[in-house]
Design an enzyme around this catalytic site. Structure first.
Site, PDB file in Angstrom:
ATOM      1  N   ASP A  23       0.977  -1.218   0.039  1.00 48.90           N
ATOM      2  CA  ASP A  23      -0.018   0.056  -0.073  1.00 48.90           C
ATOM      3  C   ASP A  23       0.805   1.280   0.057  1.00 48.90           C
ATOM      4  O   ASP A  23       2.054   1.218   0.561  1.00 48.90           O
ATOM      5  CB  ASP A  23      -0.866  -0.055   1.097  1.00 48.90           C
ATOM      6  CG  ASP A  23      -1.547   1.405   1.386  1.00 48.90           C
ATOM      7  OD1 ASP A  23      -2.302   1.528   0.560  1.00 48.90           O
ATOM      8  OD2 ASP A  23      -1.548   1.738   2.405  1.00 48.90           O
ATOM      9  N   GLU A  27      -8.632  22.870  10.482  1.00 50.98           N
ATOM     10  CA  GLU A  27      -8.455  21.425  10.616  1.00 50.98           C
ATOM     11  C   GLU A  27      -8.164  20.690   9.615  1.00 50.98           C
ATOM     12  O   GLU A  27      -8.189  19.300   9.665  1.00 50.98           O
ATOM     13  CB  GLU A  27      -9.733  20.942  11.628  1.00 50.98           C
ATOM     14  CG  GLU A  27     -10.084  21.642  12.609  1.00 50.98           C
ATOM     15  CD  GLU A  27     -11.392  21.148  13.292  1.00 50.98           C
ATOM     16  OE1 GLU A  27     -12.176  20.342  12.669  1.00 50.98           O
ATOM     17  OE2 GLU A  27     -11.745  21.549  14.537  1.00 50.98           O
ATOM     18  N   HIS A  28      -8.039  21.442   8.544  1.00 54.57           N
ATOM     19  CA  HIS A  28      -7.825  20.571   7.212  1.00 54.57           C
ATOM     20  C   HIS A  28      -6.233  20.023   7.179  1.00 54.57           C
ATOM     21  O   HIS A  28      -5.424  20.785   7.535  1.00 54.57           O
ATOM     22  CB  HIS A  28      -7.996  21.474   5.888  1.00 54.57           C
ATOM     23  CG  HIS A  28      -8.295  20.732   4.693  1.00 54.57           C
ATOM     24  ND1 HIS A  28      -7.053  20.264   4.019  1.00 54.57           N
ATOM     25  CD2 HIS A  28      -9.075  20.499   3.920  1.00 54.57           C
ATOM     26  CE1 HIS A  28      -7.409  19.702   3.071  1.00 54.57           C
ATOM     27  NE2 HIS A  28      -8.626  19.892   2.882  1.00 54.57           N
ATOM     28  N   ALA A  88      -8.899  34.949   3.798  1.00 55.39           N
ATOM     29  CA  ALA A  88      -9.108  35.501   4.981  1.00 55.39           C
ATOM     30  C   ALA A  88      -8.252  36.971   4.795  1.00 55.39           C
ATOM     31  O   ALA A  88      -7.757  37.221   3.783  1.00 55.39           O
ATOM     32  CB  ALA A  88      -8.239  34.953   6.020  1.00 55.39           C
ATOM     33  N   ASP A 113      -1.328  -0.750   6.088  1.00 56.74           N
ATOM     34  CA  ASP A 113      -1.640  -0.279   7.482  1.00 56.74           C
ATOM     35  C   ASP A 113      -3.118   0.221   7.917  1.00 56.74           C
ATOM     36  O   ASP A 113      -3.556   0.439   8.902  1.00 56.74           O
ATOM     37  CB  ASP A 113      -0.766   0.734   7.802  1.00 56.74           C
ATOM     38  CG  ASP A 113      -1.049   1.915   7.142  1.00 56.74           C
ATOM     39  OD1 ASP A 113      -1.559   1.777   5.798  1.00 56.74           O
ATOM     40  OD2 ASP A 113      -0.877   3.312   7.656  1.00 56.74           O
TER      41      ASP A 113
END
Length: 716
Positions: free
Chosen positions: A403, A440-441, A474, A601
């Site tokens: 992976d 939070e991105h 912003a 994982d």
């Protein structure tokens, strides 16, 4: 014919040893396998108890029969005078010591033989009914012969002239085999644990909108076309389509990719994924067993339980070894008693000698001894190997699938490039991090981490606005700041200018490029990407040197996947693969004759980990991945994939050597025990007392050979 899911033996489907689990019928070769599969916790407790009792009763017998005579040669034996006039222990045991060995041995060995060892008698009966001899037959036959002969010697002293007993052998064989089985079961992962963790991801309730009102209902009651409300932080109840609202959805449990996916009306969302930001109204599309999560659960279950377990080498050998030994013993008895005219007791001693010499003491510990040392050495090197089955399979691996996210790469985005078009790198990074301050991105968090690491002072943004699928806006220090992709700048009428070429180059390298514009002018470009782990390239190179093919298998887009593959020197890449397709890709390789190991994982890797011949899970991954994998890499270092295959090859080599020596010592003396040489006028009739010496010597050689595994060092 069905296959026992525990031991891998073929079983007739007409057997009454069967059980229904989640709507599927399974068939078993013995009651022990049946109980171990249907009630694993109960069987584990019973096995632990039986092992402790057997060791407690057998250890004193071994001490008195083998250890004490070696440490204190004169203890319990009469002294005789040598030709030189010296006194040395010899002759026969003292009456007191003989009494202790006979009747004390009987009292300690009998409960081990018939209470603790009852599982082997039951397994023998079950194997006879299934017409397939297994290790239970060898154990029951050998220990019963040793115990029965010893009991006759103790209570019928006139039957045999020899007064030696084998109570310690019968009891300790059972104790050692139970200990090996317990250690194996202790390390073995169970499919039910992984499946239970998968099931726990499913939300218990859903907020359904009916007649304009919100109602919380159990997720099982959700029907296709129901309208559902999903708030920020909640999991999506079932597979659905967005009807109203925009948001970012964390689909890492499904795709393994760390970056959330922007969703707008008309986009699909999947059950158990997490709504990161906006309020969504969705329409249920698939419910119950049709959801993506339910399909993953089914794939894990099917792959784990349909995998044909490798038959234990000792069991395969027992299929011909047991009948051969019994036949040889009976033929020897018949020839001596019926043809040569020897007495019944003399002929019976020949039969017992053959059975005792074939007693599978070394055979019983040949595999557990090597497995215990090999798995212990693996643990020292950060390799948790769940059972001998995975060790035996790993040595044959010729293709390893990796992976990408979280396995070959760190699974956490970081700033890789800062391209200033006006001003300095520090100024570009400081303004970008100020815009993303408090975000939070994952991309925003990566930029803030990079600025913090450089010790830059960040300003508080004013009027922050996230534009889904575009970027953020912003006001920072009184200036209008944009940070996002081309579309964000286009909608704000900001020309790219010379930035276009730099953005294209970064994107061709598989990186996410973000443009920073201040007051309508592009100030710079920041590139964020998932970076390759430190030792990934070295691990892949080592595998190729071993003649093993390496393939990247990822749900990511082809451009990013190929960029990472080029950095690692990988030639084969399979991109844009969903979880169910990963397992299918493994099946395709297996159908071409490949022995496949899968390294992953995430929960999304669980079906492929289970389907692969050997699933290798990273210790930093999810619990589900670690349960589905047969080998867990504690240190999260891909070089341990190489080490695990090398350890597998070395350990299986030791197992094969052990089995050879175990059979060699037993079978080489069978003709002697049967009286073949005596019949030719060579030597004397075989005395059963030598059987104990042969068993002890073969056991010592097996253990010593296994301990050589302590010298194992990975070759990278």
């Amino acid at each position: 014919m069905a296959v026992d899911p525990v031991c891998g033996m073929f079983v007739e489907e007409t057997t009454d040893l069967k059980g229904m689990v989640r709507g599927r019928m399974y068939y078993f070769c013995s009651g022990t396998c049946q109980e171990g599969f249907l009630r694993p916790e109960q069987e584990m407790r019973r096995l632990r108890r039986d092992t402790a009792i057997a060791l407690a009763l057998a250890t004193p017998l071994v001490l008195f029969a083998m250890v004490i005579p070696l440490l204190a040669p004169g203890f319990g034996w009469d002294f005789v005078m040598t030709p030189g006039g010296a006194m040395t222990p010899g002759g026969a045991m003292t009456p007191e010591y003989e009494f202790l060995m006979m009747y004390g041995g009987f009292l300690l060995a009998t409960p081990v033989q018939f209470a603790i060892g009852w599982r082997f008698y039951r397994g023998t009966w079950d194997s006879i009914r299934n017409r397939m001899a297994n290790m239970d037959v060898l154990i029951a036959l050998g220990t019963t012969a040793a115990w029965g002969y010893s009991t006759i010697v103790a209570f019928l002293p006139g039957v045999f002239t020899d007064r030696s007993t084998y109570f310690e052998a019968s009891a300790f064989i059972i104790a050692l085999i139970l200990l090996g089985k317990y250690m194996e079961e202790l390390a073995k992962g169970r499919a039910s644990d992984a499946l239970r963790k998968l099931m726990d991801l499913q939300p218990r309730t859903a907020t359904v909108v009916r007649d304009g009102k919100e109602e919380s209902v159990p997720v099982e009651q959700v029907q296709v076309d129901d309208l559902l409300r999903v708030r920020p932080g909640e999991r999506v109840p079932v597979d659905s389509v967005v009807v109203e609202g925009t948001s970012s959805i964390d689909e890492s449990m499904l795709t393994g990719e760390s970056l959330p996916v922007d969703k707008a009306p008309g986009d699909p969302v999947f059950g158990a994924t997490i709504n990161r930001s906006g309020l969504l109204t969705v329409r249920a599309a698939k419910v119950g067993q049709d959801t993506a999560l339910a399909q993953i659960i089914k794939l894990v279950e099917d792959a784990q339980l349909s995998r044909a377990p490798i038959q234990r080498l000792a069991d395969r050998a027992a299929a011909w070894f047991v009948p051969a030994v019994v036949t040889t013993g009976l033929v020897a008895f018949a020839l001596w008693y019926g043809v040569a005219g020897r007495s019944f007791s003399w002929s019976l001693s020949i039969f017992i000698a053959v059975i005792v010499i074939a007693c599978p003491c070394a055979l019983g510990i040949a595999t557990p001894a090597a497995i215990m040392v090999g798995t212990g050495k693996g643990a020292e090197n950060g390799l948790l190997i769940k059972s001998a089955e995975y060790l035996e399979k790993a040595r044959k691996v010729d293709t390893v699938l990796f992976d990408k996210t979280g396995t070959l790469t760190k699974g956490k985005p970081s700033v890789t490039d800062i391209v200033p078009l006006a001003g300095t790198e520090e100024e570009v990074l400081r303004l970008a991090a100020s815009v993303e301050k408090g975000s939070e991105h994952p991309l925003g968090e990566a930029i803030v981490r990079a600025a913090t690491a450089r010790g830059l002072r960040l300003s508080d943004p004013q009027g922050f606005e996230a534009v889904p699928g575009h970027g953020v806006k912003a006001t920072v220090e009184g200036r209008a700041v944009l940070l996002g992709n081309r579309r964000l700048l286009a909608t704000s009428s900001v020309p790219l200018g010379e930035a276009e070429g730099a953005v294209a180059r970064l994107e061709d390298a598989g990186k996410t490029a973000m443009l920073l514009a201040v007051e309508g002018r592009v100030l710079g470009i920041l590139a964020v990407a998932d970076t390759v782990k430190e030792h990934s390239k070295a691990a892949l190179a080592a595998l190729r040197r071993m003649g093993i093919g390496v393939v990247m298998l990822t749900g990511d887009n082809p451009r990013t996947a190929k960029a990472i593959a080029a950095e690692l020197g990988m030639d084969q890449v399979i991109a844009e693969v969903l979880p169910g397709q990963k397992a299918e890709k493994v099946k395709e390789l297996q159908a071409r004759g490949k022995v496949v190991a899968m390294v992953g994982d995430g929960i999304n890797d669980a079906p492929a980990l289970a389907q692969a011949d050997v699933g290798i899970a990273l210790g930093s991954g999810t619990d589900v991945a670690m349960e589905a994998g047969g080998i867990v890499l504690v240190k999260d270092d891909l070089r341990d994939v190489v080490a695990s295959i090398q350890l597998s090859r070395r350990t299986v080599s030791k197992i094969r050597q052990n089995l050879f020596w175990a059979f060699f010592y037993n079978t080489a003396l069978i003709p002697v025990a049967a009286g073949a040489f005596y019949a030719l006028g060579i030597g004397q009739p075989f005395n059963p007392v030598f059987a104990g010496a042969a068993m002890g010597f073969s056991s010592a050689s097996v253990v010593t050979n296994s301990l050589l595994l302590r010298r194992f060092r990975p070759q990278l």
